[in-house]
Motif scaffolding. Structure first.
Motif, PDB file in Angstrom:
ATOM      1  N   GLU A 147     103.434 122.357  68.284  1.00  0.00           N
ATOM      2  CA  GLU A 147     102.032 122.783  68.339  1.00  0.00           C
ATOM      3  C   GLU A 147     101.171 121.892  69.228  1.00  0.00           C
ATOM      4  O   GLU A 147      99.975 122.134  69.368  1.00  0.00           O
ATOM      5  CB  GLU A 147     101.446 122.800  66.928  1.00  0.00           C
ATOM      6  N   GLY A 148     101.749 120.845  69.799  1.00  0.00           N
ATOM      7  CA  GLY A 148     101.008 119.921  70.642  1.00  0.00           C
ATOM      8  C   GLY A 148     101.147 118.487  70.161  1.00  0.00           C
ATOM      9  O   GLY A 148     101.858 118.205  69.202  1.00  0.00           O
ATOM     10  N   ARG A 149     100.434 117.591  70.835  1.00  0.00           N
ATOM     11  CA  ARG A 149     100.505 116.173  70.496  1.00  0.00           C
ATOM     12  C   ARG A 149      99.635 115.837  69.305  1.00  0.00           C
ATOM     13  O   ARG A 149      98.634 116.492  69.050  1.00  0.00           O
ATOM     14  CB  ARG A 149     100.083 115.319  71.685  1.00  0.00           C
ATOM     15  N   GLY A 150     100.056 114.768  68.600  1.00  0.00           N
ATOM     16  CA  GLY A 150      99.287 114.333  67.455  1.00  0.00           C
ATOM     17  C   GLY A 150      99.746 112.977  66.965  1.00  0.00           C
ATOM     18  O   GLY A 150     100.578 112.315  67.587  1.00  0.00           O
ATOM     19  N   VAL A 151      99.203 112.570  65.823  1.00  0.00           N
ATOM     20  CA  VAL A 151      99.501 111.276  65.219  1.00  0.00           C
ATOM     21  C   VAL A 151     100.047 111.512  63.813  1.00  0.00           C
ATOM     22  O   VAL A 151      99.484 112.296  63.045  1.00  0.00           O
ATOM     23  CB  VAL A 151      98.232 110.396  65.142  1.00  0.00           C
ATOM     24  N   VAL A 152     101.137 110.823  63.471  1.00  0.00           N
ATOM     25  CA  VAL A 152     101.731 110.932  62.144  1.00  0.00           C
ATOM     26  C   VAL A 152     100.792 110.292  61.121  1.00  0.00           C
ATOM     27  O   VAL A 152     100.401 109.138  61.266  1.00  0.00           O
ATOM     28  CB  VAL A 152     103.116 110.251  62.098  1.00  0.00           C
ATOM     29  N   THR A 153     100.434 111.063  60.079  1.00  0.00           N
ATOM     30  CA  THR A 153      99.569 110.543  59.023  1.00  0.00           C
ATOM     31  C   THR A 153     100.344 110.283  57.735  1.00  0.00           C
ATOM     32  O   THR A 153      99.873 109.556  56.871  1.00  0.00           O
ATOM     33  CB  THR A 153      98.407 111.501  58.720  1.00  0.00           C
ATOM     34  N   GLU A 154     101.525 110.879  57.615  1.00  0.00           N
ATOM     35  CA  GLU A 154     102.356 110.689  56.436  1.00  0.00           C
ATOM     36  C   GLU A 154     103.793 110.997  56.831  1.00  0.00           C
ATOM     37  O   GLU A 154     104.043 111.921  57.608  1.00  0.00           O
ATOM     38  CB  GLU A 154     101.902 111.640  55.327  1.00  0.00           C
ATOM     39  N   ALA A 155     104.743 110.228  56.281  1.00  0.00           N
ATOM     40  CA  ALA A 155     106.158 110.431  56.599  1.00  0.00           C
ATOM     41  C   ALA A 155     106.985 110.336  55.332  1.00  0.00           C
ATOM     42  O   ALA A 155     106.799 109.425  54.533  1.00  0.00           O
ATOM     43  CB  ALA A 155     106.623 109.403  57.625  1.00  0.00           C
ATOM     44  N   SER A 156     107.892 111.275  55.147  1.00  0.00           N
ATOM     45  CA  SER A 156     108.795 111.280  54.004  1.00  0.00           C
ATOM     46  C   SER A 156     110.218 111.059  54.515  1.00  0.00           C
ATOM     47  O   SER A 156     110.779 111.910  55.197  1.00  0.00           O
ATOM     48  CB  SER A 156     108.703 112.612  53.267  1.00  0.00           C
ATOM     49  N   LEU A 157     110.788 109.897  54.179  1.00  0.00           N
ATOM     50  CA  LEU A 157     112.132 109.574  54.650  1.00  0.00           C
ATOM     51  C   LEU A 157     113.178 110.537  54.113  1.00  0.00           C
ATOM     52  O   LEU A 157     114.064 110.971  54.850  1.00  0.00           O
ATOM     53  CB  LEU A 157     112.515 108.147  54.237  1.00  0.00           C
ATOM     54  N   ASP A 165      89.700 117.825  63.347  1.00  0.00           N
ATOM     55  CA  ASP A 165      89.019 118.010  62.071  1.00  0.00           C
ATOM     56  C   ASP A 165      89.818 118.858  61.080  1.00  0.00           C
ATOM     57  O   ASP A 165      89.408 119.015  59.932  1.00  0.00           O
ATOM     58  CB  ASP A 165      87.648 118.648  62.290  1.00  0.00           C
ATOM     59  N   ALA A 166      90.955 119.382  61.516  1.00  0.00           N
ATOM     60  CA  ALA A 166      91.783 120.220  60.644  1.00  0.00           C
ATOM     61  C   ALA A 166      92.697 119.344  59.780  1.00  0.00           C
ATOM     62  O   ALA A 166      92.915 118.164  60.073  1.00  0.00           O
ATOM     63  CB  ALA A 166      92.628 121.166  61.486  1.00  0.00           C
ATOM     64  N   LEU A 167      93.225 119.940  58.733  1.00  0.00           N
ATOM     65  CA  LEU A 167      94.204 119.238  57.912  1.00  0.00           C
ATOM     66  C   LEU A 167      95.464 118.984  58.728  1.00  0.00           C
ATOM     67  O   LEU A 167      95.821 119.789  59.602  1.00  0.00           O
ATOM     68  CB  LEU A 167      94.563 120.076  56.683  1.00  0.00           C
ATOM     69  N   PRO A 168      96.161 117.877  58.440  1.00  0.00           N
ATOM     70  CA  PRO A 168      97.426 117.621  59.146  1.00  0.00           C
ATOM     71  C   PRO A 168      98.431 118.740  58.877  1.00  0.00           C
ATOM     72  O   PRO A 168      98.442 119.327  57.791  1.00  0.00           O
ATOM     73  CB  PRO A 168      97.912 116.305  58.535  1.00  0.00           C
ATOM     74  N   LEU A 227     107.074 115.313  58.153  1.00  0.00           N
ATOM     75  CA  LEU A 227     105.975 114.488  58.650  1.00  0.00           C
ATOM     76  C   LEU A 227     104.696 115.299  58.595  1.00  0.00           C
ATOM     77  O   LEU A 227     104.710 116.496  58.893  1.00  0.00           O
ATOM     78  CB  LEU A 227     106.213 114.102  60.112  1.00  0.00           C
ATOM     79  N   LYS A 228     103.608 114.667  58.233  1.00  0.00           N
ATOM     80  CA  LYS A 228     102.295 115.294  58.370  1.00  0.00           C
ATOM     81  C   LYS A 228     101.679 114.716  59.628  1.00  0.00           C
ATOM     82  O   LYS A 228     101.619 113.500  59.799  1.00  0.00           O
ATOM     83  CB  LYS A 228     101.424 115.039  57.147  1.00  0.00           C
ATOM     84  N   VAL A 229     101.265 115.616  60.512  1.00  0.00           N
ATOM     85  CA  VAL A 229     100.761 115.225  61.826  1.00  0.00           C
ATOM     86  C   VAL A 229      99.365 115.796  62.030  1.00  0.00           C
ATOM     87  O   VAL A 229      99.154 117.003  61.877  1.00  0.00           O
ATOM     88  CB  VAL A 229     101.703 115.729  62.949  1.00  0.00           C
ATOM     89  N   ARG A 230      98.412 114.921  62.369  1.00  0.00           N
ATOM     90  CA  ARG A 230      97.071 115.363  62.738  1.00  0.00           C
ATOM     91  C   ARG A 230      97.115 115.651  64.235  1.00  0.00           C
ATOM     92  O   ARG A 230      97.306 114.766  65.047  1.00  0.00           O
ATOM     93  CB  ARG A 230      96.022 114.303  62.427  1.00  0.00           C
ATOM     94  N   LEU A 231      96.954 116.916  64.579  1.00  0.00           N
ATOM     95  CA  LEU A 231      97.058 117.328  65.974  1.00  0.00           C
ATOM     96  C   LEU A 231      95.811 116.927  66.758  1.00  0.00           C
ATOM     97  O   LEU A 231      94.684 117.067  66.269  1.00  0.00           O
ATOM     98  CB  LEU A 231      97.268 118.839  66.055  1.00  0.00           C
ATOM     99  N   ASP A 232      96.027 116.450  67.983  1.00  0.00           N
ATOM    100  CA  ASP A 232      94.913 116.030  68.845  1.00  0.00           C
ATOM    101  C   ASP A 232      93.950 117.170  69.136  1.00  0.00           C
ATOM    102  O   ASP A 232      92.742 116.961  69.219  1.00  0.00           O
ATOM    103  CB  ASP A 232      95.450 115.470  70.167  1.00  0.00           C
ATOM    104  N   LYS A 233      94.482 118.397  69.272  1.00  0.00           N
ATOM    105  CA  LYS A 233      93.605 119.521  69.628  1.00  0.00           C
ATOM    106  C   LYS A 233      92.807 120.056  68.448  1.00  0.00           C
ATOM    107  O   LYS A 233      91.875 120.825  68.628  1.00  0.00           O
ATOM    108  CB  LYS A 233      94.416 120.641  70.287  1.00  0.00           C
ATOM    109  N   TYR A 234      93.153 119.635  67.216  1.00  0.00           N
ATOM    110  CA  TYR A 234      92.418 120.035  66.012  1.00  0.00           C
ATOM    111  C   TYR A 234      92.124 118.799  65.161  1.00  0.00           C
ATOM    112  O   TYR A 234      92.611 118.683  64.029  1.00  0.00           O
ATOM    113  CB  TYR A 234      93.224 121.038  65.181  1.00  0.00           C
TER     114      TYR A 234
END
Length: 75
Positions: free
Chosen positions: A18-28, A42-45, A33-40
């Motif tokens: 869906e595009g680039r983003g930053v990992v906000t949560e990771a489950s080994l 303000d949206a939920l990860p 992974l929960k990722v906050r996308l750069d293009k959204y």
């Protein structure tokens, strides 16, 4: 140890379907992974499996845990 190497840490920059983003949560264990996308910003990860993301250059913060509390086994 292998799962730690394969799973991007919280704070890592990743490329997702869906595009680039930053990992906000990771489950080994699950690999999700929960990722906050750069293009959204303000949206939920959004959730992606680690096999569907590519870690981008750059370091994750050193003091950020890379597992969720429920997986650490401590209560």
């Amino acid at each position: 140890e292998e799962l730690i190497k394969l799973t991007p840490q919280v704070g890592s920059n990743v490329d997702t379907p869906e595009g680039r983003g930053v990992v906000t949560e990771a489950s080994l264990i699950s690999g999700n992974l929960k990722v906050r996308l750069d293009k959204y910003p303000d949206a939920l990860p959004q959730t992606f499996h680690r096999d569907k993301v590519k870690r981008l250059k750059g370091q994750a913060p050193k003091n950020t845990p890379d597992i969720t509390e429920e997986e650490s086994g401590s209560e």
